[in-house]
Scaffold this motif. Structure first.
Motif, PDB file in Angstrom:
ATOM      1  N   LEU A 178     -21.294   4.518   0.589  1.00  0.00           N
ATOM      2  CA  LEU A 178     -19.911   4.337   1.031  1.00  0.00           C
ATOM      3  C   LEU A 178     -19.134   5.709   1.109  1.00  0.00           C
ATOM      4  CD1 LEU A 178     -18.565   1.057  -0.793  1.00  0.00           C
ATOM      5  CD2 LEU A 178     -19.164   1.207   1.715  1.00  0.00           C
ATOM      6  N   LEU A 182     -17.818   7.380   4.969  1.00  0.00           N
ATOM      7  CA  LEU A 182     -16.523   6.761   4.769  1.00  0.00           C
ATOM      8  C   LEU A 182     -15.794   7.374   6.246  1.00  0.00           C
ATOM      9  CD1 LEU A 182     -14.732   7.377   1.416  1.00  0.00           C
ATOM     10  CD2 LEU A 182     -15.047   5.292   2.753  1.00  0.00           C
ATOM     11  N   TYR A 185     -15.277   4.775   9.080  1.00  0.00           N
ATOM     12  CA  TYR A 185     -14.603   3.660   8.861  1.00  0.00           C
ATOM     13  C   TYR A 185     -14.009   3.125  10.090  1.00  0.00           C
ATOM     14  CZ  TYR A 185     -10.774   0.587   7.033  1.00  0.00           C
ATOM     15  OH  TYR A 185      -9.880  -0.625   6.772  1.00  0.00           O
ATOM     16  N   VAL A 192     -17.231  -0.397   7.443  1.00  0.00           N
ATOM     17  CA  VAL A 192     -17.530   0.950   7.257  1.00  0.00           C
ATOM     18  C   VAL A 192     -19.032   1.049   8.131  1.00  0.00           C
ATOM     19  CG1 VAL A 192     -18.538   2.860   5.983  1.00  0.00           C
ATOM     20  CG2 VAL A 192     -16.577   1.657   5.338  1.00  0.00           C
TER      21      VAL A 192
END
Length: 373
Positions: A178, A182, A185, A192
């Protein structure tokens, strides 16, 4: 037709529960089950003292133990058979369940019978002992298979945070993935887009040698812990970074380390009963320690000391001061539900020992946590 629920109550209560059926008798199958239950529970002295007779009539049963075992195997489900056998050997101490060759040839091995064999093997002649060993081997094999899985899980490779080659779901590194993605996103979908997934790499840490010294009280009340200590020691034997010792004690100390890889042979050598000199065993265990800061001494006992409690506390305090880990376990079995001398246990805790009760899996995790540091 008899109501099955009422019939079960009648079988549970015995002859005094005849009113449950409103005067009706039992059919042939239920009557046979009732006779088998009478053979066992009709000898209950507590009921006799209270004036309650489970069985009718005054004559002694002509059933032998062999007949009874054949009957219950035919009349009841497996779980009930195991409970009846357990009550026979533990509650009513019907010793021929584990000392009669004809009985041993028929009986299905289970943990209750293993405990009975260990308690009565000194009464057995060589022929019976060979048959009893079958029970020990089968139950120990079942326990070992179960505990070996727990031990392997505790000692499995730890996860390190570097990219791994094996892209398996269980190795997926969600936090790193993640963080790295990011920038992709999408506010409109709240998602995401993952372009580069990351995974943990599972490796084995380099393990330096640790000693695990199991000191096991072989008094009669500790039979469950004796069994599980033998099997746990066998599972720990040969693991990387671990050197295992197993010592049994009562008023004497017997080092069984040479048989640790064969828990059946080890258990056949254990002599249950006798007094208890915990301090003497602890001193022997302290003498086995090579590198105090790489030693885990596990004292498995109910802490009812027949020796010198002051000496025991002193030995434990010295081990802790030198840097050894000391575990005082009032039970090492699947229930971890001990009965022990809380006063002496508290004194050992005050001296720096970790005191409590563990399952074998919890002990393996404790050992793995320290060995893997």
């Amino acid at each position: 037709m008899t109501d099955p629920t009422l019939e079960r109550w009648r079988l549970l209560l015995g002859e005094p529960g005849g009113a449950c059926l409103g005067g009706q008798g039992l059919d042939a199958g239920a009557a046979a089950r009732d006779a088998a239950l009478d053979w066992l529970y009709g000898r209950d002295e507590d009921l006799r003292r209270r004036g309650v007779r489970r069985q009718s009539g005054t004559g002694e049963s002509v059933l032998t133990t062999v007949d009874w075992l054949d009957d219950i195997a035919r009349l009841f489900p497996k779980e009930t058979v195991e409970r009846l056998q357990r009550d026979a050997v533990e509650r009513y101490e019907i010793h021929d369940v584990v000392t009669d060759p004809d009985v041993l040839a028929r009986i299905e091995p289970n943990p209750a019978l293993l405990k009975a064999v260990l308690r009565t093997k000194h009464l057995m002649n060589p022929q019976v002992l060979r048959l009893a060993r079958r029970i020990v081997e089968q139950v120990v094999r079942q326990l070992t298979e179960k505990l070996a899985t727990e031990v392997r899980s505790a000692f499995s490779g730890t996860k390190v945070r570097r990219r791994g080659r094996l892209r398996l779901a269980r190795n997926f590194d969600m936090v790193r993935t993640l963080r790295a993605n990011l920038g992709r996103y999408q506010p409109e979908t709240g998602k995401v887009v993952i372009e580069t997934p990351y995974f943990f790499s599972r490796t084995r840490r380099h393990l330096e040698q640790w000693q695990v010294i199991l000191l096991v009280d072989q008094s009669g009340s500790m039979v469950d812990s004796v069994i599980h200590s033998a099997v746990t020691a066998a599972c720990l034997w040969g693991l990387p970074g671990v050197r295992t010792h197993l010592v049994a004690f009562d008023t004497e100390v017997v080092d069984l380390t040479s048989d640790v890889d064969d828990p059946v042979e080890l258990l056949m050598k254990v002599q249950l009963g006798g007094g208890t000199d915990i301090a003497r065993a602890a001193a022997y265990g302290a003498g086995l320690v090579d590198q105090p800061r790489r030693a885990i001494v596990v004292l498995i006992s109910d802490f009812y000391e027949g020796g010198d409690p002051q000496r025991l506390v002193r030995v434990v305090r010295d081990l802790v001061t030198q840097g050894s880990k000391v575990l005082g376990l009032a039970a090492l079995d699947q229930q971890a539900n001990p009965d022990y001398d809380r006063g002496l246990a508290q004194r050992l805790a005050d001296a720096g020992a970790h005191v409590g009760a563990m399952t074998p899996g919890e002990l393996a995790s404790f050992v793995a946590e320290h060995v893997g540091r």
